[in-house]
Design a protein around this motif. Structure first.
Motif, PDB file in Angstrom:
ATOM      1  N   UNK A 116     -31.153   5.427  75.400  1.00  0.00           N
ATOM      2  CA  UNK A 116     -29.901   6.185  75.439  1.00  0.00           C
ATOM      3  C   UNK A 116     -29.432   6.516  74.031  1.00  0.00           C
ATOM      4  N   UNK A 117     -29.468   5.537  73.139  1.00  0.00           N
ATOM      5  CA  UNK A 117     -29.029   5.759  71.764  1.00  0.00           C
ATOM      6  C   UNK A 117     -29.873   6.843  71.096  1.00  0.00           C
ATOM      7  N   UNK A 131     -31.764   9.317  72.568  1.00  0.00           N
ATOM      8  CA  UNK A 131     -31.594  10.642  73.149  1.00  0.00           C
ATOM      9  C   UNK A 131     -30.213  11.223  72.868  1.00  0.00           C
ATOM     10  N   UNK A 132     -29.174  10.394  72.909  1.00  0.00           N
ATOM     11  CA  UNK A 132     -27.835  10.899  72.610  1.00  0.00           C
ATOM     12  C   UNK A 132     -27.785  11.475  71.200  1.00  0.00           C
ATOM     13  N   UNK A 133     -28.340  10.738  70.238  1.00  0.00           N
ATOM     14  CA  UNK A 133     -28.272  11.181  68.848  1.00  0.00           C
ATOM     15  C   UNK A 133     -29.115  12.424  68.606  1.00  0.00           C
ATOM     16  N   UNK A 134     -30.342  12.432  69.136  1.00  0.00           N
ATOM     17  CA  UNK A 134     -31.239  13.564  68.892  1.00  0.00           C
ATOM     18  C   UNK A 134     -30.734  14.826  69.579  1.00  0.00           C
ATOM     19  N   UNK A 175     -26.797  21.755  76.595  1.00  0.00           N
ATOM     20  CA  UNK A 175     -27.261  22.147  77.927  1.00  0.00           C
ATOM     21  C   UNK A 175     -27.960  21.008  78.661  1.00  0.00           C
ATOM     22  N   UNK A 176     -28.302  19.946  77.946  1.00  0.00           N
ATOM     23  CA  UNK A 176     -29.032  18.825  78.546  1.00  0.00           C
ATOM     24  C   UNK A 176     -28.091  17.659  78.842  1.00  0.00           C
ATOM     25  N   UNK A 177     -28.307  17.025  79.992  1.00  0.00           N
ATOM     26  CA  UNK A 177     -27.535  15.855  80.400  1.00  0.00           C
ATOM     27  C   UNK A 177     -28.333  14.608  80.034  1.00  0.00           C
ATOM     28  N   UNK A 178     -27.745  13.743  79.230  1.00  0.00           N
ATOM     29  CA  UNK A 178     -28.469  12.579  78.716  1.00  0.00           C
ATOM     30  C   UNK A 178     -29.041  11.721  79.848  1.00  0.00           C
ATOM     31  N   UNK A 179     -28.258  11.499  80.890  1.00  0.00           N
ATOM     32  CA  UNK A 179     -28.741  10.654  81.992  1.00  0.00           C
ATOM     33  C   UNK A 179     -29.993  11.241  82.646  1.00  0.00           C
ATOM     34  N   UNK A 180     -30.063  12.564  82.750  1.00  0.00           N
ATOM     35  CA  UNK A 180     -31.244  13.200  83.336  1.00  0.00           C
ATOM     36  C   UNK A 180     -32.457  13.049  82.420  1.00  0.00           C
ATOM     37  N   UNK A 181     -32.240  13.164  81.119  1.00  0.00           N
ATOM     38  CA  UNK A 181     -33.330  13.004  80.146  1.00  0.00           C
ATOM     39  C   UNK A 181     -33.866  11.568  80.195  1.00  0.00           C
ATOM     40  N   UNK A 182     -32.966  10.595  80.240  1.00  0.00           N
ATOM     41  CA  UNK A 182     -33.365   9.188  80.314  1.00  0.00           C
ATOM     42  C   UNK A 182     -34.132   8.917  81.612  1.00  0.00           C
ATOM     43  N   UNK A 183     -33.656   9.480  82.713  1.00  0.00           N
ATOM     44  CA  UNK A 183     -34.327   9.278  84.002  1.00  0.00           C
ATOM     45  C   UNK A 183     -35.736   9.857  83.978  1.00  0.00           C
TER      46      UNK A 183
END
Length: 212
Positions: free
Chosen positions: A48-49, A51-54, A62-70
């Motif tokens: 999470x840390x 992906x949120x930062x990058x 346009x990207x949702x962090x939770x979807x990227x992590x999933x």
């Protein structure tokens, strides 16, 4: 030693290269610009840390962090379950066998989620070795908090001072020592530059561990 408690990532399975692989595949999938050489700066931090930062630096609103992590998590599980090239860390299966032969009860105490733990144990056929399996994700606090180790000792019916822990990361070593346990630190070259100085002993190979 009356009980032995294993960490998982970096101890039973060399997970960091798989995490690196799935992070980079996730960035490529979403078209996010990121150099693999930069991963070293995020060693020890959560997905999470990272992906949120990058995503913020790339201005990818346009990207949702939770979807990227999933997406990354699904990739990781798929690789664990289906890539036959992934094997346990050298010497770990033999250590479990020696401990069981010595009638020393075993526990697994990992910061990974339950699905990842179960995938690893099923892949390698290790589930039957452990009297207790705990995920730090199921507890209010994970490592370096000692809760996962203290609860493991309680489940095994052994005092913390009589438990030995195998760890590879500074946070895990801190958790084991805060629990009042003997800590063996495995210096895994893929686990980053970890400060293992608080461990009672540091080993370069799993075969160095004495069973007594």
């Amino acid at each position: 030693m009356k009980a032995f408690i294993f960490d998982m990532d970096g101890v039973i399975i060399d997970s960091e290269p798989i995490h690196s692989r799935t992070k980079m595949e996730t960035f490529r999938h979403y078209g996010v610009s990121f150099s693999e050489a930069e991963l070293i700066h995020y060693m020890g931090r959560t997905s999470r840390s990272l992906f949120e930062e990058v995503l913020r630096l790339n201005q990818r609103e346009d990207l949702v962090v939770d979807e990227v992590i999933a997406y990354k998590h699904k990739l990781y599980l798929d690789i664990l379950r289906h890539d036959m090239a992934i094997q346990p860390i050298a010497g770990i299966a033999e250590l479990m066998q020696r401990l069981r032969a010595a009638q020393i009860p075993l526990a697994l105490a990992s910061s990974s989620g339950r699905a990842v733990i179960e995938a690893v144990l099923q892949k390698f056929g290790f589930a039957d070795y452990f009297q207790s399996v705990l995920s730090g994700a199921d507890l209010p606090k994970s490592k370096p908090d000692p809760a996962v180790y203290l609860l493991s000792a309680q489940r095994l019916g052994v005092e913390p001072k009589d438990c030995a822990v195998l760890e590879d990361a500074a946070a895990g070593v801190a958790a084991a020592k805060a629990a009042g346990m003997y800590c063996i630190a495995y210096r895994n070259p893929n686990s980053g530059n970890q400060d293992l100085s608080r461990a009672d002993e540091v080993i370069a190979k799993i075969e160095e561990i004495r069973v007594y």
